[in-house]
Scaffold this active site. Structure first.
Site, short mmCIF file in Angstrom:
data_model
loop_
_atom_site.label_atom_id
_atom_site.label_comp_id
_atom_site.label_asym_id
_atom_site.label_seq_id
_atom_site.Cartn_x
_atom_site.Cartn_y
_atom_site.Cartn_z
N SER B 149 0.84 -1.20 0.00
CA SER B 149 0.00 0.00 0.00
C SER B 149 0.88 1.26 0.00
O SER B 149 1.66 1.44 -0.94
CB SER B 149 -0.96 -0.06 1.19
OG SER B 149 -1.97 0.91 1.06
N ASP B 231 -10.11 -5.42 -3.36
CA ASP B 231 -9.46 -4.46 -2.46
C ASP B 231 -10.32 -3.21 -2.35
O ASP B 231 -10.59 -2.54 -3.35
CB ASP B 231 -8.07 -4.14 -3.04
CG ASP B 231 -7.22 -3.28 -2.11
OD1 ASP B 231 -7.77 -2.33 -1.52
OD2 ASP B 231 -6.02 -3.57 -2.00
N HIS B 270 -7.39 -5.90 0.77
CA HIS B 270 -6.20 -5.11 1.10
C HIS B 270 -5.46 -5.63 2.33
O HIS B 270 -4.44 -5.08 2.73
CB HIS B 270 -6.65 -3.66 1.35
CG HIS B 270 -5.56 -2.62 1.16
ND1 HIS B 270 -5.03 -2.31 -0.06
CD2 HIS B 270 -4.91 -1.81 2.05
CE1 HIS B 270 -4.11 -1.36 0.07
NE2 HIS B 270 -4.01 -1.05 1.35
#
Lengths: 292, 292
Positions: B149, B231, B270
């Site tokens: 991320s 995600d 995620h």
């Protein structure tokens, strides 16, 4: 019994789903994480329970245990229960990390003060029933159990009380002889009423893995145990793997030929770094029996 | 520069040690977890940095990333830095999880308000120097980088700014085009002073992986990216992997033949369940170059 879905995460070619449901064993709502590899509805998969240790929840083993990729490879479902009732309302239950909340010890309390603390019934009876009835593709005729520390004690005792129900059992740094060490004495002394004056009290022995192993008449047991030599609770005398080894000598005298391996892992401690190092080998061990 | 040992845990035939030291890049003490496989002192090992995402610390990737067994197998050291300075004393730095504490974005702030926020210098310069000088058996001539991320953005940009220093780069769900998405705009807008009136400001572009990839004159790049199709931040437009793919088309026009793979993983989100599913493949990818 209605399972309510709380969350779902895709992992290792399957899905980890958190459910909650009103447990009749506990008389309270409980949460459980269930990993099911893809395709289980069409072709049911065997089940491995992971029982966590003191202070943990249903999330700890899922987040840190490192078991999913191995379980996915072998197409084994994983079930992560909580470690105690939550919100039972017992006075002081949140004051000591070794008793009460997060410390159910996988037994049924007989002291009415702890009436919600029936983790044995939750793990050994209710969860297999509830999850087995939920059309998740879980085949409880192929069922194994593992756990860490307090959960290693839980896995060993639940297995040894009824070995015919399980294909195999393993444990990471289990409390091997709880009736003779402080953790077990504290928990059993609180949860279990005793009338006997023996030491340890006779009421404690059915919840002690070393006692159960020495007494076991099972045809063949399949047990893998790992303990780190740098485990701070080994040093503190809480785990006493030598008691389990001694009990195994009693078993051998009966001429039984078990698959029993207790390994001391040099330099490893009590943490999830230890567990995640060896958990793929434990999943392989269970897969040998679950997929036989 | 004195590394102070905070803790050590044996894992995957090596040791994970947490150190703290006074960082000159940050002007504050910082912590870092370093995994070194056994025998590195005698036979130095290559190094893989893992940069974590928003809200994380140096512990998150170590506890949940699932990389140790693969790293141990390939004899690769892992380094887990923190994600921001701690206790910099900037007004409001703890109020928003997307800015300030836990959100350093792996750049050097030019806005004096954020003067401690020099995570680029910490990661790209100071940590390799400090760890390389510490006789841990780390061979920084074989150096790769990965992250998740915000940390995927960090890995890609640090790699693309100076690809000759690294053997390979990978990322899980990276912020691919931060100068055009809310997360990056919020961070760059706060940390970076801008004089240009272009949109996005020219000062942001050296910290944008898609911009850097399109502009790169490197001989050959080695990049692996995974993004889950479920995600929530992909859906929210924070990750925009299509921008990185478009930039890669620009690279291809230059006739470069990179090892570039951006994979969309069906149904993954995620979380660290996504990361730990694919992290062994990322370690394998880096091992191909680190152990070449």
């Amino acid at each position: 019994m209605s399972l309510e879905k709380v969350s779902a995460n895709r992992v290792a070619n399957g899905v980890l789903t958190k459910y909650k449901f009103p447990s009749s064993a506990l008389g309270l709502e409980t949460s459980v994480n269930v990993y099911v590899p893809d395709g289980a509805e069409a072709s049911p998969v065997p089940v491995l329970f992971y029982l966590a240790g003191l202070t943990c929840t249903e999330d700890t083993g899922a987040q840190k245990g490192g078991m999913f990729n191995s379980a996915g490879k072998h197409r084994i479902a994983l079930v992560f229960p909580d470690t105690s009732p939550r919100g039972a309302g017992v006075e002081g239950e949140d004051d000591d990390w070794q008793l009460g909340t997060g410390a159910g010890f996988y037994i049924n309390a007989t002291n009415p003060k702890w009436k919600h603390y029936n983790m044995y019934d939750l793990i050994a009876k209710e969860l297999p029933e509830v999850l087995g009835a939920a059309s998740l593709g879980l085949d409880f005729s192929r069922f194994s159990i593992t756990g860490h520390s307090m959960g290693g004690h839980g896995a060993l005792t639940i297995y040894l009380k009824d070995p015919a129900r399980f294909r195999s059992c393993s444990a990471f740094a289990p409390i091997c002889n709880p009736s003779r060490v402080p953790w077990g004495q504290g928990a059993f002394g609180a949860y279990l009423l005793t009338r006997t004056r023996s030491s340890p009290p006779a009421e404690w022995l059915p919840h002690d893995a070393s006692h159960l192993l020495a007494q076991s008449d099972a045809e063949k047991l399949n047990i893998l145990v790992d303990v780190g030599t740098a485990d701070q609770f080994l040093t503190a005398g809480q785990l006493t793997p030598e008691a389990l080894e001694q009990a195994y000598e009693e078993r051998k005298k009966k001429g039984r030929s078990d698959d029993f391996d207790l390994r001391r892992q040099e330099g490893y401690d009590h943490s999830y770094y230890f567990i995640s190092t060896f958990s793929p080998e434990h999943v392989d061990f269970h897969a040998k029996y679950l997929n036989a």
